[in-house]
Structures are given as structure tokens and as C-alpha cells.
Design a protein around this motif. Structure first.
Motif, PDB file in Angstrom:
ATOM      1  N   LYS A  17       0.833  -1.195   0.000  1.00 55.96           N
ATOM      2  CA  LYS A  17       0.000   0.000   0.000  1.00 55.96           C
ATOM      3  C   LYS A  17       0.879   1.260   0.000  1.00 55.96           C
ATOM      4  N   SER A  18       1.890   1.284   0.861  1.00 62.43           N
ATOM      5  CA  SER A  18       2.768   2.463   0.905  1.00 62.43           C
ATOM      6  C   SER A  18       3.587   2.588  -0.391  1.00 62.43           C
ATOM      7  N   TYR A  19       3.945   1.450  -0.993  1.00 63.33           N
ATOM      8  CA  TYR A  19       4.688   1.488  -2.247  1.00 63.33           C
ATOM      9  C   TYR A  19       3.820   2.062  -3.365  1.00 63.33           C
ATOM     10  N   GLU A  20       2.554   1.689  -3.433  1.00 61.59           N
ATOM     11  CA  GLU A  20       1.639   2.230  -4.447  1.00 61.59           C
ATOM     12  C   GLU A  20       1.434   3.725  -4.236  1.00 61.59           C
ATOM     13  N   GLU A  21       1.324   4.170  -2.985  1.00 61.14           N
ATOM     14  CA  GLU A  21       1.173   5.596  -2.708  1.00 61.14           C
ATOM     15  C   GLU A  21       2.420   6.369  -3.148  1.00 61.14           C
ATOM     16  N   MET A  22       3.588   5.785  -2.927  1.00 58.37           N
ATOM     17  CA  MET A  22       4.825   6.431  -3.351  1.00 58.37           C
ATOM     18  C   MET A  22       4.870   6.564  -4.870  1.00 58.37           C
ATOM     19  N   LEU A  23       4.436   5.534  -5.595  1.00 55.65           N
ATOM     20  CA  LEU A  23       4.414   5.604  -7.058  1.00 55.65           C
ATOM     21  C   LEU A  23       3.457   6.689  -7.548  1.00 55.65           C
ATOM     22  N   LYS A  24       2.298   6.814  -6.885  1.00 54.40           N
ATOM     23  CA  LYS A  24       1.329   7.850  -7.266  1.00 54.40           C
ATOM     24  C   LYS A  24       1.916   9.241  -7.037  1.00 54.40           C
ATOM     25  N   ARG A  25       2.635   9.429  -5.911  1.00 54.45           N
ATOM     26  CA  ARG A  25       3.249  10.744  -5.627  1.00 54.45           C
ATOM     27  C   ARG A  25       4.309  11.071  -6.668  1.00 54.45           C
ATOM     28  N   GLN A  26       5.096  10.079  -7.056  1.00 58.29           N
ATOM     29  CA  GLN A  26       6.127  10.307  -8.066  1.00 58.29           C
ATOM     30  C   GLN A  26       5.523  10.653  -9.422  1.00 58.29           C
ATOM     31  N   GLN A  27       4.453   9.996  -9.799  1.00 58.56           N
ATOM     32  CA  GLN A  27       3.804  10.283 -11.075  1.00 58.56           C
ATOM     33  C   GLN A  27       3.170  11.663 -11.047  1.00 58.56           C
ATOM     34  N   ALA A  28       2.586  12.046  -9.913  1.00 55.59           N
ATOM     35  CA  ALA A  28       1.975  13.374  -9.811  1.00 55.59           C
ATOM     36  C   ALA A  28       3.052  14.464  -9.865  1.00 55.59           C
ATOM     37  N   ALA A  29       4.199  14.195  -9.266  1.00 53.51           N
ATOM     38  CA  ALA A  29       5.278  15.176  -9.285  1.00 53.51           C
ATOM     39  C   ALA A  29       5.901  15.285 -10.670  1.00 53.51           C
ATOM     40  N   ALA A  30       5.839  14.227 -11.439  1.00 54.96           N
ATOM     41  CA  ALA A  30       6.458  14.226 -12.760  1.00 54.96           C
ATOM     42  C   ALA A  30       5.625  14.971 -13.799  1.00 54.96           C
ATOM     43  N   LYS A  31       4.331  15.152 -13.550  1.00 51.82           N
ATOM     44  CA  LYS A  31       3.481  15.853 -14.509  1.00 51.82           C
ATOM     45  C   LYS A  31       3.797  17.342 -14.479  1.00 51.82           C
ATOM     46  N   PRO A  32       4.022  17.956 -15.648  1.00 45.40           N
ATOM     47  CA  PRO A  32       4.327  19.386 -15.661  1.00 45.40           C
ATOM     48  C   PRO A  32       3.083  20.204 -15.345  1.00 45.40           C
ATOM     49  N   GLY A  33       3.284  21.205 -14.526  1.00 41.39           N
ATOM     50  CA  GLY A  33       2.182  22.090 -14.175  1.00 41.39           C
ATOM     51  C   GLY A  33       2.158  23.299 -15.088  1.00 41.39           C
ATOM     52  N   ALA A  34       1.280  24.238 -14.789  1.00 39.74           N
ATOM     53  CA  ALA A  34       1.159  25.449 -15.609  1.00 39.74           C
ATOM     54  C   ALA A  34       2.402  26.330 -15.473  1.00 39.74           C
ATOM     55  N   ASP A  35       3.047  26.305 -14.302  1.00 37.31           N
ATOM     56  CA  ASP A  35       4.218  27.143 -14.082  1.00 37.31           C
ATOM     57  C   ASP A  35       5.514  26.497 -14.551  1.00 37.31           C
ATOM     58  N   ASP A  36       5.467  25.185 -14.800  1.00 38.04           N
ATOM     59  CA  ASP A  36       6.674  24.495 -15.255  1.00 38.04           C
ATOM     60  C   ASP A  36       6.844  24.732 -16.745  1.00 38.04           C
ATOM     61  N   ARG A  37       7.985  25.290 -17.090  1.00 37.85           N
ATOM     62  CA  ARG A  37       8.253  25.564 -18.501  1.00 37.85           C
ATOM     63  C   ARG A  37       9.502  24.811 -18.916  1.00 37.85           C
TER      64      ARG A  37
END
Length: 97
Positions: A17-37
């Protein structure tokens, strides 16, 4: 596998469960946001990487520089310069201050 790792089923589920949560956090951090250029590609190259170029002589353009001599003082200092040089000419060249 659990026997080799000395884990219980409950510890294994908590780990997954904690490993899946860590993967989700990494994927969310990898997505570029509006401010990321992202920096664009560079066009051209560095001036340091260019070779020397031979310059061919051409016709001379610009003012006539064949006349030698000292230039004039700036307009706002011409009177003071004339007075100074006249005083210097009047002094005895052998006499030093």
C-alpha cells in the motif's frame, strides 16, 4: 518470499500500500504544471565554436586619416587650453618647478 523477508501478511500488505502511494506521488510530481516551462531548443551555435574567417581588403571607407597631428580640444575647453599652452610657451624651458 515472505519467510525469507521475515514479513507477515499484514506487513506485506502495508508495504504494498505504501509502495503504491509512493508511485502515485512520483507520477503526480512528474506531470508538468502550468508554471513548469521547458526550455526550447537552441538555434545556432556558440561563437566559440566558429572558425576564423579571412578578411579581404576592400575600398577604404570613412574619414581621411592621412593628415597627422594632434586633434583639437573639446569646444568647452578650447579657451582654457589656448591660455595654458600660451603660458607654457612663455616659461623658460631650463627652469623646472
Amino acid at each position: 518470499l515472505l519467510d525469507r523477508l521475515k514479513m507477515t501478511d499484514e506487513e506485506h500488505r502495508a508495504f504494498l500500500k505504501s509502495y503504491e502511494e509512493m508511485l502515485k506521488r512520483q507520477q503526480a510530481a512528474a506531470k508538468p504544471g502550468a508554471d513548469d516551462r521547458v526550455r526550447g531548443g537552441q538555434a545556432g551555435g556558440s561563437a566559440a565554436n566558429t572558425g576564423a574567417k579571412k578578411v579581404a581588403p576592400g575600398t577604404k571607407s570613412g574619414p581621411d586619416t592621412s593628415r597627422a597631428g594632434r586633434g583639437q580640444a573639446p569646444p568647452e575647453f578650447r579657451d582654457q587650453y589656448r591660455d595654458f599652452t600660451a603660458e607654457q610657451a612663455k616659461q623658460d624651458p631650463k627652469k623646472k618647478p
